[in-house]
Design an enzyme around this catalytic site. Structure first.
Site, mmCIF file in Angstrom:
data_model
loop_
_atom_site.group_PDB
_atom_site.id
_atom_site.type_symbol
_atom_site.label_atom_id
_atom_site.label_comp_id
_atom_site.label_asym_id
_atom_site.label_seq_id
_atom_site.Cartn_x
_atom_site.Cartn_y
_atom_site.Cartn_z
ATOM 1 N N ILE A 199 0.830 -1.222 0.000
ATOM 2 C CA ILE A 199 0.000 0.000 0.000
ATOM 3 C C ILE A 199 0.861 1.268 0.000
ATOM 4 O O ILE A 199 0.330 2.374 -0.002
ATOM 5 C CB ILE A 199 -0.940 0.038 1.223
ATOM 6 C CG1 ILE A 199 -0.144 -0.096 2.529
ATOM 7 C CG2 ILE A 199 -2.000 -1.041 1.115
ATOM 8 C CD1 ILE A 199 -0.986 0.044 3.776
ATOM 9 N N GLY A 200 2.176 1.095 -0.015
ATOM 10 C CA GLY A 200 3.031 2.277 -0.020
ATOM 11 C C GLY A 200 4.501 1.913 0.014
ATOM 12 O O GLY A 200 4.876 0.741 0.131
ATOM 13 N N GLN A 201 5.331 2.934 -0.120
ATOM 14 C CA GLN A 201 6.781 2.766 -0.106
ATOM 15 C C GLN A 201 7.390 3.962 0.588
ATOM 16 O O GLN A 201 7.109 5.104 0.229
ATOM 17 C CB GLN A 201 7.326 2.655 -1.540
ATOM 18 C CG GLN A 201 8.836 2.572 -1.634
ATOM 19 C CD GLN A 201 9.390 1.245 -1.148
ATOM 20 O OE1 GLN A 201 8.785 0.200 -1.384
ATOM 21 N NE2 GLN A 201 10.538 1.285 -0.479
ATOM 22 N N PHE A 234 12.032 3.811 4.909
ATOM 23 C CA PHE A 234 12.280 2.629 5.723
ATOM 24 C C PHE A 234 12.189 1.362 4.878
ATOM 25 O O PHE A 234 12.972 0.429 5.032
ATOM 26 C CB PHE A 234 11.236 2.601 6.847
ATOM 27 C CG PHE A 234 11.425 1.516 7.866
ATOM 28 C CD1 PHE A 234 12.143 1.750 9.029
ATOM 29 C CD2 PHE A 234 10.862 0.266 7.680
ATOM 30 C CE1 PHE A 234 12.299 0.753 9.975
ATOM 31 C CE2 PHE A 234 11.012 -0.733 8.619
ATOM 32 C CZ PHE A 234 11.738 -0.481 9.770
ATOM 33 N N GLY A 235 11.214 1.334 3.947
ATOM 34 C CA GLY A 235 10.990 0.160 3.122
ATOM 35 C C GLY A 235 9.541 0.104 2.682
ATOM 36 O O GLY A 235 8.776 1.050 2.881
ATOM 37 N N VAL A 291 5.481 -0.870 2.512
ATOM 38 C CA VAL A 291 4.415 -0.948 3.511
ATOM 39 C C VAL A 291 3.309 -1.841 2.965
ATOM 40 O O VAL A 291 2.891 -1.688 1.814
ATOM 41 C CB VAL A 291 3.848 0.450 3.841
ATOM 42 C CG1 VAL A 291 2.785 0.350 4.934
ATOM 43 C CG2 VAL A 291 4.961 1.395 4.273
ATOM 44 N N ASP A 299 11.052 15.096 10.515
ATOM 45 C CA ASP A 299 10.673 14.729 9.148
ATOM 46 C C ASP A 299 9.181 14.953 8.920
ATOM 47 O O ASP A 299 8.474 14.078 8.414
ATOM 48 C CB ASP A 299 11.042 13.262 8.881
ATOM 49 C CG ASP A 299 11.107 12.950 7.384
ATOM 50 O OD1 ASP A 299 11.254 13.911 6.583
ATOM 51 O OD2 ASP A 299 11.015 11.767 7.016
#
Length: 409
Positions: A112-114, A117-118, A120, A230
Site C-alpha cells: 500500500i506504499g513505499q 524505511f521500506g 508498507v 521529518d
C-alpha cells in the site's frame, strides 16, 4: 627478696602486655585507614573514568546523526534483545511472529506504499485486526537506527494525533513495524493525487490543527521532549474520520537541553535552512517544516513543485498587503473564508522565518488554529442573546484550555 622479684616480674609483664595491646590497636587503625584510602582511591578513579567516558561520548556526537544515549549507544545489543521472547516486558510493545505476518499480507503481496524505511503492506490478522506493516528493506543500513527509534520512542509516546505502534517482528533477518491501519491514507495522496476528491478548506484547517496538536505533545508533553525532524505531507496519515495523525518517527530524536549537532537528515524542501547551515536541530526545525506543510495545504503544491518560490511570489508588496488569494489551491474553487486564509497564511509565513527564534512555538500555533476554528463555529451558530453567546464562548475557551493542560501533563 623473693617477694620483691615477684612484684618486679608482675610489673614488667603488665608493661609488656600493655605495649602489645597498644601495638595491636595501632596496627588495626592503620589497616582500617589504608583500606579506606584504597576504597576512596577506587571511587575517585571510577568517577574519573565515568566523567572521561561521558566527555568522550559527548564529543562523539559531533557530526553524527544517531544519539549516543543508553537507548542507541549499542544498536546491535538492542536488535538482539528485540529478537528474544522476553522483550515485550522491556519495551511494552507486543512481538509478532513472522509467519503470521506473512500469512496476513498474503505473502507480502498487499503493498500500500513505499517509504524510506521500506515497503508498507496491509495485513489482515487472524484476530480481526487490520495493520499497516512497514518492512525494513534489506539494503537499508540506516533503517536499523530508524527501526530502533520508532520502537523505543513509540513505546512511551501516546497521543490521539500520533500513530499507534501496535507491534513489531524481528526474526528471519527481517525487521517489521505494525501500526493501526489508516484507511484514508496519507495527506500527500489527498493533496496531489488526481484520483482523490479535493479536501475542503474547513477540513484542511482541521487537519493542520491535528498535526499541530501532535507536535505540541512531542515538544511539551513528552519527557524528554522529542523533535520529529521529518514532518511532511506523506508522513501525515488520515483515519476513517479524516482525523490526522503524525507518523514515521525513524528520524526523531530527544531534544536535549544542550543543542545537538548532527548530519543533515530530513526531506528536501521541508528542512529548516538554519539547521542546514548550523547542523543543530531544535524544536524550531519542526516548526519550519510545519509552516511548509501549512502552505502545502493552502496551495495544493509540494516543495518539489516549487512551493516556497510560489509563496514568495505572493509576498511581493504591491499594494501594502500580502496577496495570499493568488496562491490558493485552484481545486477549492474559491470556497474558502478569506479572513481565515489570511490568518493561516500569516501563521505559516511566521513559521518559515529564516531566523528560528522569530518562529512561534507549537503551543502558540495550536492556540492560533484553535482560535480560528472557535470563531468559525461561533459565526455559524444562529443569532443568540449577547449573554448566551458569551457564556458559550467562555465554555469553549475553557474546554480548549483544559485539553491543552491534559496534553501538557
Amino acid at each position: 627478696m623473693e617477694g620483691l622479684a615477684v612484684a618486679w616480674g608482675m610489673l614488667i609483664g603488665s608493661v609488656i602486655g600493655f605495649l602489645l595491646a597498644v601495638s595491636v590497636v595501632i596496627g588495626a587503625l592503620v589497616c582500617l585507614k589504608c583500606r579506606a584510602n584504597l576504597r576512596t582511591g577506587t571511587s575517585v578513579s571510577a568517577s574519573q573514568r565515568i566523567t572521561a567516558a561521558s566527555a568522550a561520548e559527548s564529543d562523539s556526537n559531533l557530526g553524527q546523526d544517531s544519539p549516543r544515549s543508553s537507548e542507541w549507544s549499542n544498536m546491535s545489543m538492542w536488535l538482539e534483545a528485540l529478537k528474544k521472547k522476553t522483550v515485550v516486558s522491556a519495551c511494552g510493545i507486543p512481538k509478532y511472529n513472522y509467519g503470521d505476518i506473512k500469512k496476513a499480507t498474503c505473502d507480502f503481496t498487499t503493498a500500500i506504499g513505499q517509504g524510506a524505511f521500506g515497503p508498507v503492506f496491509k495485513a489482515q490478522m487472524s484476530t480481526g485486526d487490520t495493520f499497516a506493516v512497514k518492512v525494513l528493506a534489506a539494503d537499508s543500513r540506516q533503517g536499523q537506527h530508524e527501526f530502533l527509534a520508532e520502537v523505543l520512542l513509540l513505546a512511551r509516546l501516546h497521543h490521539n494525533n500520533l500513530v499507534n505502534l501496535m507491534g513489531y517482528a524481528a526474526e528471519m533477518e527481517q525487521l517489521m513495524l505494525l501500526y493501526n491501519y489508516m484507511s484514508n491514507g496519507s495527506l500527500d495522496s489527498h493533496l496531489h493525487d488526481d484520483n482523490q476528491v479535493p479536501l475542503s478548506w474547513d477540513l484542511r484547517v482541521a487537519i493542520a490543527l491535528d498535526v499541530a496538536r501532535g507536535l505540541e505533545y512531542l515538544h511539551y508533553g513528552a519527557v524528554p521532549p522529542v523533535v520529529h525532524r521529518d514532518i511532511k505531507s506523506s508522513n501525515i496519515l488520515l483515519d476513517q474520520s479524516m482525523k490526522a495523525k503524525v507518523a514515521d518517527f525513524g528520524l526523531s530524536r530527544h531534544d536535549k537541553i544542550k543543542s545537538r549537532s548532527s548530519d543533515i537528515r530530513g526531506t528536501f524542501g521541508y528542512v529548516d535552512p538554519e539547521y542546514v547551515v548550523t547542523r543543530i536541530f531544535t524544536k524550531k526545525c519542526d516548526v519550519y517544516s510545519f509552516g511548509v506543510l501549512l502552505f502545502e495545504l493552502i496551495t495544493g503544491r509540494n516543495p518539489q513543485q516549487g512551493l516556497m518560490e510560489y509563496v514568495e511570489f505572493a509576498t511581493v508588496d504591491a499594494a501594502g498587503k500580502l496577496g495570499w488569494e493568488e496562491i490558493v489551491d485552484i481545486h477549492l474553487n474559491g470556497e474558502f473564508d478569506i479572513q481565515e486564509l489570511a490568518q493561516v497564511a500569516d501563521l505559516a509565513y511566521r513559521c518559515v522565518s529564516d531566523v528560528s527564534r522569530k518562529r512561534p512555538s507549537m503551543r502558540n500555533i495550536v492556540q492560533t488554529l484553535s482560535s480560528i476554528l472557535m470563531k468559525r463555529r461561533s459565526a455559524k451558530k444562529p443569532q443568540q442573546t449577547p449573554t448566551t453567546a458569551a457564556e458559550e464562548t467562555y465554555i469553549e475557551i475553557d474546554l480548549i484550555e483544559k485539553q491543552d493542560a491534559l496534553i501538557e501533563r
